[in-house]
Design an enzyme around this catalytic site. Structure first.
Site, mmCIF file in Angstrom:
data_model
loop_
_atom_site.group_PDB
_atom_site.id
_atom_site.type_symbol
_atom_site.label_atom_id
_atom_site.label_comp_id
_atom_site.label_asym_id
_atom_site.label_seq_id
_atom_site.Cartn_x
_atom_site.Cartn_y
_atom_site.Cartn_z
ATOM 1 N N ASP A 120 -7.575 -12.887 -2.789
ATOM 2 C CA ASP A 120 -7.890 -13.917 -3.673
ATOM 3 C C ASP A 120 -8.313 -14.776 -3.000
ATOM 4 O O ASP A 120 -7.688 -15.390 -2.061
ATOM 5 C CB ASP A 120 -6.670 -14.199 -4.557
ATOM 6 C CG ASP A 120 -6.271 -13.154 -5.569
ATOM 7 O OD1 ASP A 120 -6.605 -12.906 -6.553
ATOM 8 O OD2 ASP A 120 -5.233 -12.355 -5.194
ATOM 9 N N HIS A 177 0.876 -1.203 -0.103
ATOM 10 C CA HIS A 177 0.087 -0.038 -0.068
ATOM 11 C C HIS A 177 0.904 1.174 -0.075
ATOM 12 O O HIS A 177 0.211 2.265 0.529
ATOM 13 C CB HIS A 177 -0.950 0.032 1.345
ATOM 14 C CG HIS A 177 -2.104 -1.121 1.140
ATOM 15 N ND1 HIS A 177 -3.417 -0.697 0.568
ATOM 16 C CD2 HIS A 177 -2.159 -2.443 1.268
ATOM 17 C CE1 HIS A 177 -4.080 -1.738 0.538
ATOM 18 N NE2 HIS A 177 -3.469 -2.866 1.126
ATOM 19 N N HIS A 190 -0.433 -15.019 8.648
ATOM 20 C CA HIS A 190 0.235 -13.904 7.800
ATOM 21 C C HIS A 190 1.663 -13.793 8.404
ATOM 22 O O HIS A 190 1.967 -14.479 9.645
ATOM 23 C CB HIS A 190 -0.771 -12.854 7.732
ATOM 24 C CG HIS A 190 -0.959 -12.260 6.483
ATOM 25 N ND1 HIS A 190 0.199 -11.745 5.784
ATOM 26 C CD2 HIS A 190 -2.066 -12.073 5.334
ATOM 27 C CE1 HIS A 190 0.055 -11.572 4.674
ATOM 28 N NE2 HIS A 190 -1.310 -11.423 4.476
#
Length: 404
Positions: free
Chosen positions: A343, A17, A104
């Site tokens: 996704d 980002h 993650h």
């Protein structure tokens, strides 16, 4: 480290980002025709928002060549490639101020650096792979022009839905017709369907599975198979830098990868030696080759001239919108429902990433081998060599004659 390669070196930069992502490519040979369109094709195959099977993040991923070329020709100097981030939504990740996302890299990055990107996955995001794909497109163009190398990857399984060659119970590593399939498969065939599986019947089943998990706010994994054709003989280094080891390094550096196998892979462990060995035969071009290819084009870590093929396993994407019981950074129990776009299955978009990393490995290996051959070609002939060594000397002499 953010740099890959020994001679053909690629350094990627950027966070998911941030303002932009991209890469620097070092030691690209001068004189290669190169414009943005040569790179854009692969970036467009990788970009998000291609279909209802991918993240809805709307990025065009348009690349700009910042340096290293003039009049559409590479100069031999570092090539700078930049892709702006246009559809960032850092506010979608405010929950990660409290919770490290399950599976993650939030927690591990924080422990490693003492600080982490506040939104998205930062460098652990798949958005980092834009630089790899851009650099891989350059490597691939050189390999195609100089050696006729062709690299094609495709989705071979999604969850437990797989192409027949993976599920075969045949006594051989692969069923009849598999080699012909690998010799003929093209990217055009792969891209006919957004799943990027060239088997229409299996592809439709994969599509249904992905849409099912998407509707359930969940995710699913799969595998990508890749074939590299027309690979020069003799690539790869003994011991630690064997070509399959470099390919494994490259593939397992891609986000979400969890497994790698080359040639017959794990299926080969179920065969006997007489079934698995690849007998030598004289090919139509007069050069030795193998009758079968269970080795996957690599023996002793060095290419033997046959097709290289391998398979890469991708886990289900870690970021899902389903509420999960987890813990805060302070260790307090809690519930996390991520809002970030993701996704439901990464394998369709992973296809060009696998191809690009394969191109970077082969390109670097080619340049290493060419430097060795160039140095050897300057030496005088060695007399009275045994027959098994004559090929290397003949090759040296031929190269010397061509140079003169």
């Amino acid at each position: 480290m953010s740099t890959f390669g020994t001679i053909f070196r690629v350094t990627t930069y950027g966070e998911s980002h941030g303002k932009s992502v991209g890469c620097i490519v070092d030691n690209c040979p001068p004189g290669l025709p190169l414009v943005e369109a040569d790179i854009q094709t692969q970036l467009s195959r990788r970009r998000p928002g291609q279909s209802d099977l991918t993240t809805p993040r709307d990025e065009k991923d348009l690349v700009t060549i910042q340096s290293g070329t003039e009049f559409g020709i590479t100069l031999g100097t570092p090539i700078g490639l930049l892709v702006p981030n246009q559809d960032q939504r850092p506010h979608d990740y405010s929950e990660t101020d409290l919770y490290p996302r399950p599976s993650h890299a939030d927690w591990t990055y924080l422990q490693k650096y003492g600080v982490k990107a506040s939104s998205g996955g930062g460098r652990s995001s798949a958005r980092e792979t834009i630089g790899r794909v851009a650099a891989g497109a350059i490597a691939e163009k050189y390999l195609k022009l100089a050696h006729g190398v062709e690299i094609v990857a495709f989705v071979s399984s999604v969850s437990n839905v797989a192409m027949p060659f993976i599920q075969t119970e045949d006594e051989n590593a692969f069923p009849e017709g598999f080699w012909e399939f690998l010799n003929a498969i093209t990217r055009e065939e792969v891209d006919k369907d957004p799943v990027r599986c060239p088997d229409n019947e299996i592809s439709e089943k994969m599509r249904k599975r992905i849409l099912e998990v998407k509707a359930a706010k969940d995710s699913v994994g799969g595998t990508v198979t890749c074939v590299i054709r027309n690979v020069p003989l003799g690539l790869g280094e003994p011991c630690f830098d064997k070509l399959e080891a470099k390919l494994a390094h490259a593939m397992l550096s891609i986000p979400a990868t969890k497994g790698f196998e080359v040639g017959s892979g794990f299926k080969g462990t179920t065969l006997f030696g007489h079934q698995h060995n690849d007998p030598w035969v004289k090919k139509e071009n007069g050069i030795l080759g193998t009758k079968t290819n269970n080795s996957g084009g690599i023996q002793g870590g060095i290419t033997n001239g046959e097709n290289i093929y391998f398979r890469v396993a991708f886990k289900p994407p870690a970021t899902i919108s389903q509420a999960q019981q987890t813990a805060t950074y302070d260790g307090e129990d809690g519930t996390l429902a991520a809002r970030g776009r993701h996704d439901p299955c990464v394998v369709p978009r992973a296809v060009p990433i696998v191809e690009s990393m394969a191109a970077l490995v082969i390109m670097d290996a080619v340049m290493i081998q060419q430097s060795r051959q160039s140095a050897a070609s300057l030496l005088p002939p060695i007399p009275n060599l045994p027959p098994a060594m004559v090929g290397a000397v003949q090759s040296r002499e031929q190269k010397k004659i061509r140079t003169e």
